[in-house]
Design a protein around this motif. Structure first.
Motif, PDB file in Angstrom:
ATOM      1  N   THR A  42     -10.586 -12.655  -1.453  1.00 45.41           N
ATOM      2  CA  THR A  42      -9.934 -13.909  -1.073  1.00 45.41           C
ATOM      3  C   THR A  42     -10.755 -14.656  -0.038  1.00 45.41           C
ATOM      4  O   THR A  42     -10.962 -15.874  -0.145  1.00 45.41           O
ATOM      5  N   GLY A  93      -3.826 -11.342  -3.645  1.00 45.11           N
ATOM      6  CA  GLY A  93      -3.550 -12.282  -4.718  1.00 45.11           C
ATOM      7  C   GLY A  93      -2.691 -11.664  -5.805  1.00 45.11           C
ATOM      8  O   GLY A  93      -1.947 -10.707  -5.565  1.00 45.11           O
ATOM      9  N   LEU A  94      -2.817 -12.171  -7.020  1.00 50.32           N
ATOM     10  CA  LEU A  94      -2.009 -11.682  -8.129  1.00 50.32           C
ATOM     11  C   LEU A  94      -2.519 -10.373  -8.709  1.00 50.32           C
ATOM     12  O   LEU A  94      -1.791  -9.686  -9.430  1.00 50.32           O
ATOM     13  N   GLY A  95      -3.775 -10.038  -8.432  1.00 47.51           N
ATOM     14  CA  GLY A  95      -4.310  -8.767  -8.913  1.00 47.51           C
ATOM     15  C   GLY A  95      -4.536  -8.717 -10.411  1.00 47.51           C
ATOM     16  O   GLY A  95      -4.420  -7.653 -11.029  1.00 47.51           O
ATOM     17  N   LEU A  96      -4.898  -9.857 -11.023  1.00 44.55           N
ATOM     18  CA  LEU A  96      -5.128  -9.874 -12.466  1.00 44.55           C
ATOM     19  C   LEU A  96      -6.417  -9.176 -12.867  1.00 44.55           C
ATOM     20  O   LEU A  96      -6.587  -8.814 -14.031  1.00 44.55           O
ATOM     21  N   TRP A 134      -8.042 -15.629  -5.827  1.00 41.26           N
ATOM     22  CA  TRP A 134      -6.627 -15.308  -5.636  1.00 41.26           C
ATOM     23  C   TRP A 134      -6.044 -14.638  -6.879  1.00 41.26           C
ATOM     24  O   TRP A 134      -5.268 -13.687  -6.780  1.00 41.26           O
ATOM     25  N   LEU A 135      -6.408 -15.121  -8.037  1.00 38.36           N
ATOM     26  CA  LEU A 135      -5.907 -14.522  -9.270  1.00 38.36           C
ATOM     27  C   LEU A 135      -6.395 -13.086  -9.444  1.00 38.36           C
ATOM     28  O   LEU A 135      -5.657 -12.226  -9.940  1.00 38.36           O
TER      29      LEU A 135
END
Length: 416
Positions: free
Chosen positions: A41, A377-380, A370-371
């Protein structure tokens, strides 16, 4: 008509200097931050250091309007900016401790400020002097010079710093020396007088702004601006995570500097030349469409690396392919942008396009980080964000249809 080699060399040198700080920021800085344990991030938000490149349109009218007649209208801006860039590089060489990282980031911001302001003047010089049939080779010289600066600031110097053990301080000293060398060359350059038909139209700052408004109200300008703003969005989302992905996959900083910063930039240079050739031999919009379609292939390759596993040959192949097609697309797009520039306000109008190109990529870094970030973040994960970047790059191709129908021409295109 062939562009004189001296003018090509001058454009190449000026853009080389401007590429040094961005090359460091794009390649070396993410590696350095990740090696220091900085989160994805934070690395993503460190991309705000490019902010002067996005805001330069605010002071471009002043650069377009004011300048010393004795020194040359463009040269009187270029020389002070080169001196400032050399000074900030030298100062950064004294900031080596991780605890002084905010100071280092502040100096990198100033480097970008000086380089971005110089870029306004150099773009104006190019618009002043390049004829329509010279846009292909002229933009090739610009992009190649910029990529060589990126190669040096983010590849060769990073690799050399690790191999010699001299560290980050020596990297900045070398950048300062290169900037001073370009400054010395510019001291002996005499700027050619502006063509009469252009000089007669450059009067007050108010008129510069009025002509910019006139250009922006041409039919089809909305599609043109959307086209410029989105052509690199998906690729940039993939780019910002690619080097941290390689670090996490066990690739060393030296390998990244060599494969991506050096070999990759050489591939990008070859791609830039190819893009310039296409811009001359094809309709410019057709060249943009072809290179944008080919750019999708290596973006798919990044997703395959994240899902199928990393190998040295795989990383090298994907990296070189992405850099080659990305470089070709950049040259074709910038030639297209310059062909749509009102030469009466060359620096201001082209800077607006270039700034929009930067702003179009701006959300990519923070959003992608962030994704993907599992902590903040979202941890995708890397693979999903690489796929999203691929989808956005494919979606961009749809814009070629309205552009073919509604793309505006330049307000004024004199041929002196």
């Amino acid at each position: 008509m062939r562009l004189p080699s001296s003018r090509l060399a001058l454009l190449c040198m000026l853009y080389f200097v401007q590429g040094l700080p961005f090359g460091f920021q794009a390649t070396a800085l993410p590696v350095y931050l990740r090696e220091q344990g900085v989160s994805l991030t934070v690395i993503g938000f460190a991309s705000v250091l490019w902010l002067p490149w996005g805001l330069k349109a605010l002071w471009a009218p002043a650069v377009d309007r004011y300048g010393s007649a004795r020194m040359g209208r463009r040269r009187s801006w270029i020389l002070p900016m080169q001196a400032g860039l050399a000074a900030t590089c030298a100062a950064a060489s004294l900031v080596t401790a991780p605890e002084l990282l905010p100071v280092l980031l502040g100096l990198i911001f100033l480097m970008n400020l000086f380089a971005a302001t110089q870029d306004i003047a150099v773009d104006g010089f190019a618009v002043d002097t390049l004829r329509p049939d010279e846009l292909g080779p002229g933009n090739t010289a610009q992009v190649v010079g910029y990529k060589l600066g990126q190669l040096t600031g983010g590849g060769l110097l990073l690799w050399a710093a690790e191999r010699t053990g001299l560290g980050w301080s020596a990297l900045f000293v070398a950048m300062a020396v290169l900037c001073l060398a370009a400054f010395a060359v510019m001291l002996f350059v005499r700027e050619a007088p502006v063509r009469e038909e252009l000089a007669a139209t450059r009067t007050t700052l108010k008129q510069v702004l009025a002509r910019l408004k006139e250009a922006l109200l041409l039919p089809g300008t909305g599609w043109l601006l959307l086209f410029i703003a989105t052509y690199k969005l998906g690729e940039s989302m993939s780019d910002v995570l690619y080097k941290p992905f390689l670090v996490d996959a066990g690739i060393t900083s030296g390998q990244i500097g060599l494969w991506s910063g050096t070999w990759g930039t050489l591939a990008s240079l070859l791609g830039s030349v190819a893009g310039g050739v296409l811009a001359v031999r094809m309709p410019m919009l057709g060249a943009v469409g072809l290179t944008a379609a080919l750019r999708v292939v290596p973006l798919l390759g990044r997703w395959l690396l994240a899902t199928s596993g990393v190998t040295d040959p795989g990383v090298i192949g994907v990296t070189l392919a992405e850099e080659f097609f990305g470089g070709a697309l950049t040259t074709a797009m910038f030639a297209f942008m310059m062909s749509r520039t009102d030469r009466r306000i060359g620096a201001t109008h082209f800077t607006l396009f270039a700034s929009l190109e930067v702003w179009g990529k701006a959300p990519a870094g923070p959003l992608a980080a962030w994704l993907a970030d599992p902590k903040h973040g979202l941890g995708l994960g890397y693979a999903n964000v690489f796929m999203l970047g691929l989808i956005l790059s494919v979606a961009f191709l749809v814009l070629l249809l309205p552009m073919r129908q509604r793309s505006p021409g330049p307000s004024t295109q004199p041929t002196g």
